[in-house]
Design a protein around this motif. Structure first.
Motif, short mmCIF file in Angstrom:
data_model
loop_
_atom_site.label_atom_id
_atom_site.label_comp_id
_atom_site.label_asym_id
_atom_site.label_seq_id
_atom_site.Cartn_x
_atom_site.Cartn_y
_atom_site.Cartn_z
N VAL A 142 40.96 20.44 86.95
CA VAL A 142 40.51 21.21 88.12
C VAL A 142 39.12 21.78 87.87
N ARG A 143 38.91 22.34 86.66
CA ARG A 143 37.60 22.92 86.35
C ARG A 143 36.51 21.84 86.37
N TYR A 144 36.87 20.63 85.91
CA TYR A 144 35.90 19.55 85.92
C TYR A 144 35.45 19.24 87.34
N ARG A 145 36.40 19.12 88.26
CA ARG A 145 36.04 18.80 89.64
C ARG A 145 35.15 19.89 90.23
N ASN A 146 35.50 21.15 89.93
CA ASN A 146 34.68 22.26 90.45
C ASN A 146 33.28 22.26 89.85
N LEU A 147 33.23 22.01 88.54
CA LEU A 147 31.92 21.99 87.88
C LEU A 147 31.05 20.85 88.41
N THR A 192 31.14 19.44 91.28
CA THR A 192 30.74 19.65 92.66
C THR A 192 29.68 20.75 92.77
N GLU A 193 29.89 21.85 92.03
CA GLU A 193 29.08 23.04 92.23
C GLU A 193 27.87 23.12 91.31
N SER A 194 27.90 22.42 90.21
CA SER A 194 26.81 22.58 89.24
C SER A 194 25.53 21.90 89.75
#
Length: 556
Positions: free
Chosen positions: A303-308, A310-312
């Protein structure tokens, strides 16, 4: 008695306990109080009668030296156990004043002082020299079972199930036939059954795992504090297993501790063969919290990977972060996989040990103990304990990348021994195995324990799938033959077969098609066979059912 054993002055004793003499003199048991250095502080009249030494002759003397005691292990080891646990019980050989050797059953208990340090040791003793060989063997068997019960690293509970059996009998007399439907419609019955199930005994591991402080804090109470509402269905499953007279039941669930924590656990309940309806059951609990935490960490990392990603604003920075988190999650997952492997592989021999131990205790409690039955049960316990130890040793070797203990083996006896290990499961699932073992097979070079693990895991999976599918004629065929210069092993069942969506992931860690499975059995099989230079795969049979196959090279 040598004069050198007596101290120069009684003033060196740590305090007088003479005021207790009138109290303990009325007891028929020998009562001796000694200080931490072994010097006698109190010696009652029963001790005088047992050993022939007067109170005045023994006060201040070294107890062990004065009675020429022979211990079952080193005296230092016994004293260390006594100080660590606060108590010890067993049998000693001691010499009386007349030179006669007596066999004495003793119980030692540490009495702490105001500073918490051991101030004195109280001993209760009983002469068992004239016990018959039958009584002595019965006592030794009970003592061995108690030591095994306490020594296990898993949590073990002995529970009084008699009142629950009465409740089930009332339902049967009332005309209930579909108990699963009844339990689903009347959850209050499960709550009442849990509140009625009482604790007869637990081992020290249980008190530590469930934050009870001591075993005594749990004995006599009910199991209600440990069953959260979301896990009551597992207790209901254990009732159904009892009604259907299964030898054991294992489920993964969540349990509560007395300090408010929730733990993920492998719950196993055993009914020894021939003991259904006798009121006492044995329960084992293995803590799986580390494995579950590792799985959750892996999912959280995804989950953190997908967020990173997308948002990074920097893809390179996100990639570095992802690599770091996946490395950490991988380490946790490996730890969880090792924990789950041990829980999966050791569960069957531990359940067999627990069932045989409880059965042995029941045979010993009969008015006329059947020692032949007890000896056979004890031999089974020793065999299963060794098998559990061998399995743990092999798993540790696999985890540390050590070479397995291989030897030249004839394949057919290995398969036959594995089927013998499955005796109870075959009876429970009502399966009659058929062995089609080719004659004259060359030897293989393999680790016997690991190869038997593979056969047992494949057979257990097949039996569980056939039971889950309610096969009217469960069939299990184990076959060996030679092909293309290698051993070929086949196991066929008459179950529902392998779902197409599961076929490609069948041998992955933590993948399972069972509602309460660990997803480790086939992964362990794959690792073992590939480490031996072989292949393993599965396929569906045209007429229905599944076939699992593996190959191993013949020895040079």
């Amino acid at each position: 008695m040598p004069e050198g054993n007596r101290p120069e002055s009684d003033d060196t004793l740590p305090g007088s306990v003479d005021f207790l003499a009138p109290v303990v003199d009325g007891l028929v048991e020998s009562v001796i109080v000694r200080d931490s250095r072994g010097r006698v502080l109190l010696w009652n009249k029963a001790s005088e009668a047992l050993y022939g030494f007067t109170r005045d002759a023994m006060l201040g003397r070294d107890l062990h030296a004065s009675l020429n005691a022979h211990h079952p292990s080193t005296l230092a080891g016994l004293e260390r156990h006594l100080l660590e646990q606060g108590h010890w019980e067993g049998e000693l050989k001691r010499t009386t004043a007349s030179g006669e050797e007596r066999r004495v059953e003793v119980r030692w208990k540490v009495q702490p002082g105001p500073d918490g340090q051991p101030a004195a040791i109280i001993e209760y003793g009983r002469d068992i020299t004239r016990l018959s060989d039958l009584e002595l063997e019965s006592r030794l068997q009970a003592h061995r079972y108690r030591n095994l019960f306490q020594a296990m690293a898993a949590s073990f509970w002995e529970l009084d199930f008699s009142d629950v059996r009465k409740m089930l009998a009332e339902l049967m007399h009332g005309g209930v036939t579909d108990f699963r439907a009844y339990f689903e419609a009347h959850p209050e019955f499960i709550d009442a059954a849990i509140a009625t199930t009482r604790v007869v005994d637990v081992n020290d591991k249980t008190a530590m795992l469930f934050a009870a402080g001591s075993r005594e804090a749990l004995v006599g109470g009910t199991v209600a504090p440990f069953w959260p509402p979301e896990s009551r269905h597992v207790y209901a499953e254990s009732l159904l297993a009892s009604i259907h007279r299964l030898p054991s039941l294992s489920r993964e669930t969540r349990l509560s501790t007395l300090d408010g924590r929730m733990i993920d656990a492998l719950f196993t309940v055993c009914w020894p063969s021939g003991h259904h309806g006798r009121g006492t059951v044995l329960v084992g609990v293995i803590d799986l919290s580390d494995r579950v935490a590792a799985e959750q960490e892996v999912r959280a990392s995804e989950v953190r990977y997908r967020n990173l990603f997308t948002e990074s604003v920097s893809a390179q920075k996100a990639l570095r972060q992802l690599q770091s988190e996946f490395a950490h999650a991988s380490r946790l997952s490996m730890l969880g996989e090792l924990t789950a492997s041990i829980a999966h592989e050791v569960n069957q021999p531990l359940a067999a040990i627990a069932a045989n131990g409880a059965a042995g205790a029941r045979w010993l409690s009969r008015p006329q103990p059947d020692l032949d039955e007890v000896r056979a049960i004890h031999a089974n316990m020793v065999s299963d304990a060794r098998r559990a130890a061998d399995i743990i040793a092999r798993l540790r070797a696999m985890a540390s990348n050590k070479a397995s203990e291989r030897q030249r083996l004839s394949p057919n006896p290995v398969v036959e021994e594995a089927v013998h290990f499955l005796h109870h499961e075959l009876l429970a699932h009502e399966v009659e195995p058929r062995l089609e073992l080719a004659d004259g097979l060359p030897e293989i070079e393999a680790d016997r324990v690991q190869l038997q693990q593979t056969v047992v895991n494949l057979a257990l999976n097949a039996m569980q799938e056939m039971t889950r599918a309610r096969c009217s004629q469960p069939r299990l065929v184990l076959r060996t033959r030679a092909g293309d210069g290698e051993l070929r092993f086949e196991l066929e069942d008459s179950g529902p077969g392998i779902p197409p969506e599961a076929h490609s992931r069948l041998f992955q860690s933590f993948f399972t098609t069972k509602a309460n499975g660990l997803g480790m059995g086939l992964s362990i099989c794959r690792n073992i066979i590939e480490a031996h230079g072989g292949r393993i795969w599965a396929e569906n049979l045209p007429a229905g059912g599944a076939r699992f196959l593996f190959t191993l090279p013949f020895a040079p």
